[in-house]
Write a protein that holds these residues in place. Structure first.
Motif, PDB file in Angstrom:
ATOM      1  N   UNK A   1       0.813  -1.205   0.000  1.00 17.98           N
ATOM      2  CA  UNK A   1       0.000   0.000   0.000  1.00 17.98           C
ATOM      3  C   UNK A   1       0.853   1.265   0.000  1.00 17.98           C
ATOM      4  N   UNK A   2       0.429   2.217  -0.819  1.00 15.86           N
ATOM      5  CA  UNK A   2       1.029   3.542  -0.802  1.00 15.86           C
ATOM      6  C   UNK A   2       0.222   4.407   0.152  1.00 15.86           C
ATOM      7  N   UNK A   3       0.831   5.444   0.675  1.00 15.23           N
ATOM      8  CA  UNK A   3       0.151   6.279   1.662  1.00 15.23           C
ATOM      9  C   UNK A   3      -1.136   6.911   1.139  1.00 15.23           C
ATOM     10  N   UNK A   4      -1.194   7.252  -0.136  1.00 22.09           N
ATOM     11  CA  UNK A   4      -2.345   7.974  -0.657  1.00 22.09           C
ATOM     12  C   UNK A   4      -3.463   7.073  -1.178  1.00 22.09           C
ATOM     13  N   UNK A   5      -3.319   5.741  -1.103  1.00 25.61           N
ATOM     14  CA  UNK A   5      -4.354   4.828  -1.606  1.00 25.61           C
ATOM     15  C   UNK A   5      -5.691   5.034  -0.894  1.00 25.61           C
ATOM     16  N   UNK A   6      -5.647   5.208   0.421  1.00 29.38           N
ATOM     17  CA  UNK A   6      -6.870   5.374   1.188  1.00 29.38           C
ATOM     18  C   UNK A   6      -7.600   6.635   0.725  1.00 29.38           C
ATOM     19  N   UNK A   7      -6.864   7.722   0.564  1.00 22.89           N
ATOM     20  CA  UNK A   7      -7.478   8.969   0.124  1.00 22.89           C
ATOM     21  C   UNK A   7      -8.055   8.849  -1.276  1.00 22.89           C
ATOM     22  N   UNK A   8      -7.375   8.113  -2.167  1.00 19.00           N
ATOM     23  CA  UNK A   8      -7.881   7.925  -3.525  1.00 19.00           C
ATOM     24  C   UNK A   8      -9.174   7.121  -3.517  1.00 19.00           C
ATOM     25  N   UNK A   9      -9.219   6.052  -2.723  1.00 17.84           N
ATOM     26  CA  UNK A   9     -10.423   5.230  -2.649  1.00 17.84           C
ATOM     27  C   UNK A   9     -11.598   6.036  -2.107  1.00 17.84           C
ATOM     28  N   UNK A  10     -11.354   6.849  -1.076  1.00 19.74           N
ATOM     29  CA  UNK A  10     -12.418   7.670  -0.499  1.00 19.74           C
ATOM     30  C   UNK A  10     -12.930   8.662  -1.540  1.00 19.74           C
ATOM     31  N   UNK A  11     -12.025   9.291  -2.267  1.00 24.29           N
ATOM     32  CA  UNK A  11     -12.420  10.260  -3.291  1.00 24.29           C
ATOM     33  C   UNK A  11     -13.260   9.578  -4.382  1.00 24.29           C
ATOM     34  N   UNK A  12     -12.836   8.392  -4.816  1.00 22.27           N
ATOM     35  CA  UNK A  12     -13.577   7.678  -5.851  1.00 22.27           C
ATOM     36  C   UNK A  12     -14.943   7.249  -5.337  1.00 22.27           C
ATOM     37  N   UNK A  13     -15.029   6.805  -4.085  1.00 18.96           N
ATOM     38  CA  UNK A  13     -16.315   6.430  -3.515  1.00 18.96           C
ATOM     39  C   UNK A  13     -17.245   7.630  -3.416  1.00 18.96           C
ATOM     40  N   UNK A  14     -16.688   8.784  -3.056  1.00 17.86           N
ATOM     41  CA  UNK A  14     -17.495  10.002  -2.985  1.00 17.86           C
ATOM     42  C   UNK A  14     -18.024  10.381  -4.365  1.00 17.86           C
ATOM     43  N   UNK A  15     -17.191  10.235  -5.402  1.00 17.65           N
ATOM     44  CA  UNK A  15     -17.626  10.527  -6.765  1.00 17.65           C
ATOM     45  C   UNK A  15     -18.736   9.576  -7.204  1.00 17.65           C
ATOM     46  N   UNK A  16     -18.597   8.278  -6.900  1.00 18.50           N
ATOM     47  CA  UNK A  16     -19.616   7.295  -7.239  1.00 18.50           C
ATOM     48  C   UNK A  16     -20.925   7.602  -6.505  1.00 18.50           C
ATOM     49  N   UNK A  17     -20.834   7.964  -5.228  1.00 18.36           N
ATOM     50  CA  UNK A  17     -22.013   8.290  -4.450  1.00 18.36           C
ATOM     51  C   UNK A  17     -22.738   9.493  -5.042  1.00 18.36           C
ATOM     52  N   UNK A  18     -21.989  10.505  -5.465  1.00 22.65           N
ATOM     53  CA  UNK A  18     -22.586  11.688  -6.087  1.00 22.65           C
ATOM     54  C   UNK A  18     -23.319  11.309  -7.371  1.00 22.65           C
ATOM     55  N   UNK A  19     -22.724  10.434  -8.188  1.00 24.34           N
ATOM     56  CA  UNK A  19     -23.362   9.989  -9.428  1.00 24.34           C
ATOM     57  C   UNK A  19     -24.679   9.278  -9.126  1.00 24.34           C
ATOM     58  N   UNK A  20     -24.665   8.385  -8.125  1.00 25.49           N
ATOM     59  CA  UNK A  20     -25.870   7.657  -7.762  1.00 25.49           C
ATOM     60  C   UNK A  20     -26.952   8.608  -7.248  1.00 25.49           C
ATOM     61  N   UNK A  21     -26.542   9.596  -6.437  1.00 25.23           N
ATOM     62  CA  UNK A  21     -27.504  10.573  -5.926  1.00 25.23           C
ATOM     63  C   UNK A  21     -28.123  11.370  -7.070  1.00 25.23           C
ATOM     64  N   UNK A  22     -27.294  11.788  -8.030  1.00 22.48           N
ATOM     65  CA  UNK A  22     -27.790  12.541  -9.192  1.00 22.48           C
ATOM     66  C   UNK A  22     -28.759  11.697 -10.013  1.00 22.48           C
ATOM     67  N   UNK A  23     -28.417  10.423 -10.209  1.00 24.05           N
ATOM     68  CA  UNK A  23     -29.283   9.521 -10.963  1.00 24.05           C
ATOM     69  C   UNK A  23     -30.612   9.322 -10.226  1.00 24.05           C
ATOM     70  N   UNK A  24     -30.537   9.095  -8.925  1.00 23.41           N
ATOM     71  CA  UNK A  24     -31.734   8.909  -8.121  1.00 23.41           C
ATOM     72  C   UNK A  24     -32.606  10.151  -8.151  1.00 23.41           C
TER      73      UNK A  24
END
Length: 190
Positions: free
Chosen positions: A161-184
């Motif tokens: 693991x690289x130090x920034x992996x956690x932050x990248x995953x959180x950012x991607x999850x937030x982007x996916x959540x926003x897409x789902x909210x917009x679709x809903x």
């Protein structure tokens, strides 16, 4: 065969084609130009894509079980979460491809060019990677049980693991959540 107005046949020029969720099971696309095509969530099970140009194609979540991709050019392609179980990728060019969370169990990647590829959390159980070029590939969290890596070039490959992996995953999850909210919201508004 025609899909979304595109003629699906060997050597077809499908550059930039929109084929999201298309049903292309067992399609013969030998040598086809699919550069930049959108094949997100497409069904390409058993498809023959030998020597196809898939540079920069979006294959996120695509179903490619048993697909034949020998010598295909997938440079910079997005295969995140794609199912490539038992796919034949001998000598395929996957330079800089995104295979984050891809399912490659039993896939044949003999001599595949995976330099700088993102294989974070990919399932490579029993995959055949003999002679593959994994230089600078990111295999953090990848499942490699039973994988054949004999003669593979894994120089500078990331397996931790690289130090920034956690932050990248959180950012991607937030982007996916926003897409789902917009679709809903769009569904509720209609």
């Amino acid at each position: 065969m025609k899909i979304n107005g595109y003629e699906i046949k060997p050597r077809a020029n499908l550059w930039g084609a929109y084929l999201q969720c298309a049903y292309l099971r067992d399609a013969n696309l030998v040598g086809a130009n699919l550069k930049g095509a959108n094949l997100k969530d497409a069904n390409l099970v058993g498809a023959n894509l030998e020597d196809a140009n898939l540079v920069g194609a979006n294959l996120r979540g695509a179903y490619l079980m048993g697909a034949y991709l020998r010598g295909a050019n997938l440079e910079g392609a997005n295969l995140r979460g794609a199912n490539l179980e038992g796919a034949y990728l001998e000598g395929a060019n996957l330079l800089g491809a995104n295979l984050w969370g891809a399912y490659l169990e039993g896939a044949n990647l003999w001599g595949a060019y995976l330099v700088d590829a993102n294989l974070v959390d990919a399932n490579l159980e029993g995959a055949y990677l003999e002679g593959a070029y994994l230089h600078d590939a990111d295999l953090w969290g990848a499942y490699l049980e039973g994988a054949n890596l004999k003669g593979a070039d894994a120089t500078a490959t990331i397996l931790e693991k690289k130090e920034d992996d956690k932050d990248l995953k959180i950012k991607e999850l937030e982007e996916e959540l926003k897409k789902y909210k917009d679709t809903l919201k769009a569904l509720i508004d209609t």
